[in-house]
Design a protein around this motif. Structure first.
Motif, PDB file in Angstrom:
ATOM      1  N   ASN A 106       0.829  -1.198   0.000  1.00 22.36           N
ATOM      2  CA  ASN A 106       0.000   0.000   0.000  1.00 22.36           C
ATOM      3  C   ASN A 106       0.864   1.250   0.000  1.00 22.36           C
ATOM      4  OD1 ASN A 106      -2.197  -1.674   0.265  1.00 22.36           O
ATOM      5  ND2 ASN A 106      -2.353  -1.410   2.490  1.00 22.36           N
ATOM      6  N   ARG A 107       0.363   2.255  -0.717  1.00 21.23           N
ATOM      7  CA  ARG A 107       0.997   3.567  -0.626  1.00 21.23           C
ATOM      8  C   ARG A 107       0.971   3.972   0.851  1.00 21.23           C
ATOM      9  NH1 ARG A 107      -2.714   7.643  -3.474  1.00 21.23           N
ATOM     10  NH2 ARG A 107      -4.047   7.030  -1.751  1.00 21.23           N
ATOM     11  N   GLY A 108       2.064   4.427   1.381  1.00 22.36           N
ATOM     12  CA  GLY A 108       2.073   4.819   2.791  1.00 22.36           C
ATOM     13  C   GLY A 108       2.486   3.689   3.705  1.00 22.36           C
ATOM     14  N   LEU A 109       2.730   2.488   3.135  1.00 19.80           N
ATOM     15  CA  LEU A 109       3.232   1.354   3.920  1.00 19.80           C
ATOM     16  C   LEU A 109       2.397   1.036   5.145  1.00 19.80           C
ATOM     17  CD1 LEU A 109       7.127   1.647   3.991  1.00 19.80           C
ATOM     18  CD2 LEU A 109       5.711  -0.021   2.799  1.00 19.80           C
ATOM     19  N   THR A 110       1.085   1.213   5.034  1.00 16.69           N
ATOM     20  CA  THR A 110       0.237   0.938   6.193  1.00 16.69           C
ATOM     21  C   THR A 110      -0.668  -0.252   5.910  1.00 16.69           C
ATOM     22  OG1 THR A 110       0.075   3.327   6.283  1.00 16.69           O
ATOM     23  CG2 THR A 110      -1.201   2.116   7.898  1.00 16.69           C
ATOM     24  N   PHE A 111      -0.784  -1.139   6.891  1.00 16.11           N
ATOM     25  CA  PHE A 111      -1.789  -2.191   6.797  1.00 16.11           C
ATOM     26  C   PHE A 111      -3.141  -1.511   6.995  1.00 16.11           C
ATOM     27  CE2 PHE A 111      -4.540  -5.575   7.943  1.00 16.11           C
ATOM     28  CZ  PHE A 111      -4.012  -6.719   7.359  1.00 16.11           C
ATOM     29  N   LEU A 112      -4.061  -1.751   6.079  1.00 13.28           N
ATOM     30  CA  LEU A 112      -5.357  -1.077   6.137  1.00 13.28           C
ATOM     31  C   LEU A 112      -6.447  -2.050   6.562  1.00 13.28           C
ATOM     32  CD1 LEU A 112      -5.080   0.920   2.797  1.00 13.28           C
ATOM     33  CD2 LEU A 112      -4.938   1.864   5.113  1.00 13.28           C
ATOM     34  N   CYS A 113      -7.192  -1.670   7.586  1.00 13.42           N
ATOM     35  CA  CYS A 113      -8.299  -2.488   8.070  1.00 13.42           C
ATOM     36  C   CYS A 113      -9.453  -1.545   8.357  1.00 13.42           C
ATOM     37  CB  CYS A 113      -7.872  -3.239   9.331  1.00 13.42           C
ATOM     38  SG  CYS A 113      -9.157  -4.292   9.991  1.00 13.42           S
ATOM     39  N   GLN A 114     -10.334  -1.381   7.392  1.00 13.10           N
ATOM     40  CA  GLN A 114     -11.410  -0.405   7.533  1.00 13.10           C
ATOM     41  C   GLN A 114     -12.509  -0.710   6.502  1.00 13.10           C
ATOM     42  OE1 GLN A 114      -8.302   2.347   6.444  1.00 13.10           O
ATOM     43  NE2 GLN A 114      -9.587   3.297   4.880  1.00 13.10           N
ATOM     44  N   THR A 115     -13.674  -0.167   6.745  1.00  9.95           N
ATOM     45  CA  THR A 115     -14.739  -0.324   5.764  1.00  9.95           C
ATOM     46  C   THR A 115     -14.635   0.823   4.771  1.00  9.95           C
ATOM     47  OG1 THR A 115     -16.151  -1.472   7.325  1.00  9.95           O
ATOM     48  CG2 THR A 115     -17.245  -0.453   5.449  1.00  9.95           C
ATOM     49  N   VAL A 116     -14.641   0.491   3.488  1.00 17.53           N
ATOM     50  CA  VAL A 116     -14.511   1.528   2.471  1.00 17.53           C
ATOM     51  C   VAL A 116     -15.711   1.492   1.536  1.00 17.53           C
ATOM     52  CG1 VAL A 116     -11.979   1.476   2.473  1.00 17.53           C
ATOM     53  CG2 VAL A 116     -13.246   0.040   0.863  1.00 17.53           C
ATOM     54  N   GLU A 117     -15.862   2.563   0.782  1.00 15.32           N
ATOM     55  CA  GLU A 117     -16.930   2.623  -0.198  1.00 15.32           C
ATOM     56  C   GLU A 117     -16.360   2.261  -1.564  1.00 15.32           C
ATOM     57  OE1 GLU A 117     -20.816   5.487  -0.876  1.00 15.32           O
ATOM     58  OE2 GLU A 117     -18.922   6.387  -0.262  1.00 15.32           O
ATOM     59  N   ILE A 118     -17.012   1.331  -2.231  1.00 16.20           N
ATOM     60  CA  ILE A 118     -16.587   0.974  -3.583  1.00 16.20           C
ATOM     61  C   ILE A 118     -17.771   1.154  -4.533  1.00 16.20           C
ATOM     62  CG2 ILE A 118     -14.725  -0.619  -2.951  1.00 16.20           C
ATOM     63  CD1 ILE A 118     -16.671  -2.937  -3.251  1.00 16.20           C
ATOM     64  N   GLU A 119     -17.428   1.327  -5.808  1.00 17.14           N
ATOM     65  CA  GLU A 119     -18.461   1.557  -6.808  1.00 17.14           C
ATOM     66  C   GLU A 119     -18.363   0.477  -7.879  1.00 17.14           C
ATOM     67  OE1 GLU A 119     -19.445   5.767  -7.875  1.00 17.14           O
ATOM     68  OE2 GLU A 119     -18.864   5.087  -9.866  1.00 17.14           O
ATOM     69  N   VAL A 120     -19.480  -0.084  -8.245  1.00 21.56           N
ATOM     70  CA  VAL A 120     -19.495  -1.066  -9.318  1.00 21.56           C
ATOM     71  C   VAL A 120     -19.219  -0.333 -10.626  1.00 21.56           C
ATOM     72  CG1 VAL A 120     -20.941  -2.707 -10.594  1.00 21.56           C
ATOM     73  CG2 VAL A 120     -21.101  -2.569  -8.095  1.00 21.56           C
ATOM     74  N   ALA A 121     -18.174  -0.791 -11.340  1.00 16.37           N
ATOM     75  CA  ALA A 121     -17.777  -0.090 -12.562  1.00 16.37           C
ATOM     76  C   ALA A 121     -18.211  -0.847 -13.814  1.00 16.37           C
ATOM     77  CB  ALA A 121     -16.266   0.122 -12.579  1.00 16.37           C
ATOM     78  N   SER A 122     -18.534  -2.123 -13.648  1.00  8.50           N
ATOM     79  CA  SER A 122     -18.970  -2.918 -14.794  1.00  8.50           C
ATOM     80  C   SER A 122     -19.867  -4.045 -14.305  1.00  8.50           C
ATOM     81  CB  SER A 122     -17.749  -3.513 -15.509  1.00  8.50           C
ATOM     82  OG  SER A 122     -18.136  -4.632 -16.290  1.00  8.50           O
ATOM     83  N   ASP A 123     -20.897  -4.353 -15.095  1.00  7.33           N
ATOM     84  CA  ASP A 123     -21.757  -5.481 -14.712  1.00  7.33           C
ATOM     85  C   ASP A 123     -21.435  -6.717 -15.559  1.00  7.33           C
ATOM     86  OD1 ASP A 123     -22.761  -4.647 -17.117  1.00  7.33           O
ATOM     87  OD2 ASP A 123     -24.796  -4.263 -16.405  1.00  7.33           O
ATOM     88  N   GLN A 124     -20.286  -6.642 -16.277  1.00  8.23           N
ATOM     89  CA  GLN A 124     -19.892  -7.745 -17.155  1.00  8.23           C
ATOM     90  C   GLN A 124     -18.953  -8.719 -16.444  1.00  8.23           C
ATOM     91  OE1 GLN A 124     -21.236  -7.919 -20.400  1.00  8.23           O
ATOM     92  NE2 GLN A 124     -22.452  -6.275 -19.477  1.00  8.23           N
ATOM     93  N   SER A 125     -19.301  -9.111 -15.225  1.00 14.62           N
ATOM     94  CA  SER A 125     -18.478 -10.089 -14.521  1.00 14.62           C
ATOM     95  C   SER A 125     -19.380 -10.951 -13.651  1.00 14.62           C
ATOM     96  CB  SER A 125     -17.436  -9.386 -13.643  1.00 14.62           C
ATOM     97  OG  SER A 125     -17.975  -9.105 -12.367  1.00 14.62           O
ATOM     98  N   VAL A 126     -18.852 -12.107 -13.268  1.00  9.84           N
ATOM     99  CA  VAL A 126     -19.660 -13.035 -12.472  1.00  9.84           C
ATOM    100  C   VAL A 126     -19.974 -12.488 -11.083  1.00  9.84           C
ATOM    101  CG1 VAL A 126     -18.919 -15.135 -13.662  1.00  9.84           C
ATOM    102  CG2 VAL A 126     -17.555 -14.270 -11.746  1.00  9.84           C
ATOM    103  N   LEU A 127     -19.238 -11.451 -10.667  1.00  9.90           N
ATOM    104  CA  LEU A 127     -19.470 -10.915  -9.325  1.00  9.90           C
ATOM    105  C   LEU A 127     -20.382  -9.690  -9.336  1.00  9.90           C
ATOM    106  CD1 LEU A 127     -18.478 -11.582  -6.404  1.00  9.90           C
ATOM    107  CD2 LEU A 127     -16.741  -9.829  -6.706  1.00  9.90           C
ATOM    108  N   THR A 128     -20.565  -9.111 -10.521  1.00  8.90           N
ATOM    109  CA  THR A 128     -21.357  -7.876 -10.595  1.00  8.90           C
ATOM    110  C   THR A 128     -22.504  -7.983 -11.591  1.00  8.90           C
ATOM    111  OG1 THR A 128     -19.747  -7.050 -12.213  1.00  8.90           O
ATOM    112  CG2 THR A 128     -19.461  -6.337  -9.926  1.00  8.90           C
ATOM    113  N   SER A 129     -22.699  -9.201 -12.091  1.00  8.99           N
ATOM    114  CA  SER A 129     -23.756  -9.420 -13.070  1.00  8.99           C
ATOM    115  C   SER A 129     -25.106  -8.982 -12.500  1.00  8.99           C
ATOM    116  CB  SER A 129     -23.768 -10.918 -13.412  1.00  8.99           C
ATOM    117  OG  SER A 129     -24.948 -11.251 -14.065  1.00  8.99           O
TER     118      SER A 129
END
Lengths: 236, 89
Positions: A106-129
């Protein structure tokens, strides 16, 4: 028919039971696949879970890639079977060349453990269909090496072909293009750093991971993988 | 067959961010080490390889680096070879 999801257990995996639990809570049938086995026969989808496979020695995923089960996972993926690598599983998929690029510190050399917001960018995958691009989800991340990188040509391909599946809304780790998850050209192999299996119950702070895993389960139910997919012979 | 000792140094490729090297470099000033720059962090492997000659040994180690010891997307390897010391044979 109930989808059967195989969850690979490498020595050092530590999210396999979270994945099994999440799949079963969402109505799927889950089973652990031992990394030393040569066959993944019979499952409708495969999850490579998070953790520290083989101690992350050398590089995360570098040794897991040579586990006997990976030959079966590669055959399963080649036959169109859905394969999802979460966190360490994503690292394994890049090391196995089932997905391009690499995950660096990771940039900043930190282990990250947190809830983040993500955005679906494509529905052309088995995980976002079936999930509208633009949909925002709150899902935890838990990693030190989640900073996705690749050369410019690969990045152009990923973006141009709609293979960036998930993006961070507020990039936590320095990933190129805010990438949180990508897919192969066919969309049946997906790697992501966030942990959807840890966000399937209000008690866990978010249920948004269930949106992604439900999509995977529906695809797995519908996909017809040849019965011998993921089976390898001694000669192959 | 000759036994060679190989030293493989793995570093991040130019252009790939090296936060570890950068952090070490930043700490140097605080310790009073000035006029030191371009710190790059990496890892090193020592191994023995048997081959007919140095060329073949180098080729085998390079293949090993390409397929296993490095991730070519982000890392480069520098290989140095010398005949293994008699005591180590």
């Amino acid at each position: 028919m109930t989808a059967r999801i195989g969850v690979v257990l490498f020595p050092g995996s530590n999210c396999e039971h979270d994945a099994v639990e999440a799949v079963e809570k969402l109505g799927g049938q889950a089973e652990i696949l031992w990394h030393g086995d040569r066959s993944a026969s019979g499952v409708d989808a495969i999850i490579l879970p998070g953790g520290f496979a083989h101690g992350d020695y050398l590089r995360p995923g570098a040794i897991a890639r040579f586990s006997p089960i990976m030959t079966a996972v590669e055959a399963f993926a080649r036959d169109g079977g859905p394969v999802v690598g979460i966190c360490n599983g994503f690292q394994v998929l890049t090391e196995a060349h089932l997905l391009p690029g690499a995950l660096q510190k990771n940039r900043g050399l930190t282990f990250l453990c947190q809830t983040v917001e993500i955005e679906v960018a494509s529905d052309q995958s088995v995980l976002t269909s079936g999930i509208s691009p633009g949909t925002r989800l709150r899902v935890p991340i838990n990693h030190f090496e989640g900073n996705y990188t690749c050369d410019q040509r690969t990045l152009d391909e990923l973006v141009g072909e709609g293979r960036v599946v998930l993006r961070y809304v507020d990039n936590p780790n320095g990933s190129v293009g805010d990438i949180a998850g990508i897919s192969n050209p066919a969309g049946n192999v997906v790697g992501l750093m966030p942990h959807p299996e840890r966000a399937v119950d209000p008690l866990l702070g978010s249920e948004d991971g269930a949106v992604l895993l439900r999509a995977l389960l529906s695809v797995a139910e519908a996909v017809v993988v040849p019965a011998d997919a993921g089976t390898t012979t001694a000669n192959s | 067959m000759t036994r060679f000792e190989a030293l493989v140094e793995v570093t991040l490729r130019p252009g790939i961010a090296d936060p570890q090297g950068a952090t070490i470099e930043k700490a140097l000033a605080a310790l009073g080490f000035d006029r030191i720059s371009n710190v790059r962090a990496g890892k090193a492997f020592r191994l023995h390889v048997e081959a007919a000659n140095e060329d073949e040994a180098r080729k085998r180690v390079a293949d090993l680096c390409q397929r296993f010891l490095t991730n070519p997307v982000i890392e480069d390897a520098a290989i140095s070879l010398e005949p293994a010391a008699p005591a180590d044979r």
